[in-house]
Enzyme design. Structure first.
Site, short mmCIF file in Angstrom:
data_model
loop_
_atom_site.label_atom_id
_atom_site.label_comp_id
_atom_site.label_asym_id
_atom_site.label_seq_id
_atom_site.Cartn_x
_atom_site.Cartn_y
_atom_site.Cartn_z
N GLY A 21 0.81 -1.21 0.00
CA GLY A 21 0.00 0.00 0.00
C GLY A 21 0.84 1.26 0.00
N ASN A 23 1.53 3.49 -2.35
CA ASN A 23 1.29 4.56 -3.32
C ASN A 23 0.59 5.78 -2.71
OD1 ASN A 23 -0.92 2.40 -3.52
ND2 ASN A 23 -1.96 4.22 -4.32
N GLY A 25 -0.84 7.79 1.36
CA GLY A 25 -0.98 7.77 2.81
C GLY A 25 0.28 7.40 3.56
N LEU A 26 0.08 6.63 4.63
CA LEU A 26 1.19 6.23 5.50
C LEU A 26 2.23 5.41 4.74
CD1 LEU A 26 -1.00 5.18 8.54
CD2 LEU A 26 0.48 7.20 8.45
N GLY A 27 1.78 4.59 3.81
CA GLY A 27 2.71 3.78 3.04
C GLY A 27 3.63 4.61 2.17
N TYR A 171 -13.89 -3.93 10.61
CA TYR A 171 -12.56 -3.33 10.46
C TYR A 171 -11.79 -3.44 11.77
CZ TYR A 171 -8.86 0.11 10.03
OH TYR A 171 -7.63 0.74 10.04
#
Length: 301
Positions: A21, A23, A25-27, A171
């Site tokens: 992930g 691409n 946010g946090l990633g 979630y």
């Protein structure tokens, strides 16, 4: 005590890091900081066009590979190609996650989509690249948790949330399961005498596209809390620090869990975070590990 910042990340030259992930946010922040310190970074993303755009923004030694964590076939194909090209992997950051609104949806393999993506996709990926992690020596696996894990409970008779489904509650259960498995991975690695280290982190409340959805299960009250949460949320660069510390701090020990120190662990300097009793229970860890192996068909340790 001096606050831990990205400036304290040691030189990563010669190390290969995989960030799921990556691409946005946090990633994206995590991958950027690792590349900035000299790491070879693999952006493991579902949308390769978005991944290529992220790679252009990051610069450095970065490559993009397709990975759909909602499909075990994709996870297997990704792991096989990755380890063929990178027989030694120094860092795996299991960062990617989905948050759903609305009715229950399923993955390509028939799992509840959040559990299948956030939990089982990463569990299978870790097992399939474990030999490459072992080959690197003292490699690390970082598992992303959430403060929502503390409100969740695992029902081993209904892991796929088929009864009384609520997207936000599911979630939370997926984040509890991530936490349980990250800790159980640490126990099993230590029992096996492995040099690989399993650590965990959560970002508190951070301004990502997932933030408002964490409160949806509380209905109208949740919408109010989500608005307040966004106003209080810390920027991405701060929210990524717990996982960057878990990934790079040379003093980190297996099983350590990092998160923000202030306001109910929602924001602030990085410190060791608190676990729910269920997350830390070794019997829950054993049961969930066995279930994950059975569901994914990936067995290790």
């Amino acid at each position: 005590m001096t606050a831990w910042t990205a400036d304290r990340i040691p030189d990563q030259t010669g190390r290969t890091a995989v960030v799921t992930g990556a691409n946005s946010g946090l990633g994206l922040v995590t991958a950027t900081e690792l590349a900035r310190r000299g790491a070879r970074v693999v952006l493991a993303v579902r949308n390769t066009a978005a991944g290529e755009e992220a790679a252009r923004r990051i610069g450095g030694d970065v490559e993009v590979r397709e990975l759909d964590l909602a499909s075990l076939a994709s996870v297997r194909a990704f792991a096989a190609a990755l380890t063929a090209d990178h027989p030694a992997i120094d860092l795996l950051v299991n960062n990617a996650g989905v948050v759903l609104l609305g009715p229950r949806r399923t993955s390509a393999d028939g799992f509840e989509l959040q559990f299948g993506t956030n939990v089982l996709g990463h569990f299978a990926l870790t097992g399939l690249v474990l030999d490459a992690l072992t080959a690197a020596g003292r490699a690390r696996v970082v598992t992303l948790s959430s403060i929502t894990h503390k409100r969740a409970h695992l029902d081993f008779d209904d892991l796929m949330s088929e009864r009384g489904y609520g997207a936000s509650a599911a979630y939370g259960r997926s984040k509890l399961a991530n936490t349980v498995l990250g800790l159980e991975l640490d126990r099993r690695l230590r029992a096996a005498g492995s040099e690989v280290v399993s650590t965990l982190a959560h970002p508190g409340v951070t301004r990502t596209n997932l933030t408002p959805r964490a409160w949806e299960h509380l209905g109208a009250r949740g919408k109010v809390l989500a608005r307040v949460g966004l106003l209080m949320a810390q920027p991405l660069e701060q929210g990524a620090l717990p996982q960057l510390r878990a990934a790079t701090d040379p003093h980190v020990r297996g099983g350590q869990f990092f998160g923000p120190a202030g306001l109910g662990e929602t924001r602030g300097r990085v410190t060791e975070a608190r676990l729910s009793r269920e997350a830390a229970d070794p019997e829950v860890g054993r049961r969930l590990w066995d279930a994950a192996q059975r569901l994914t068909g990936v067995s290790y340790l």
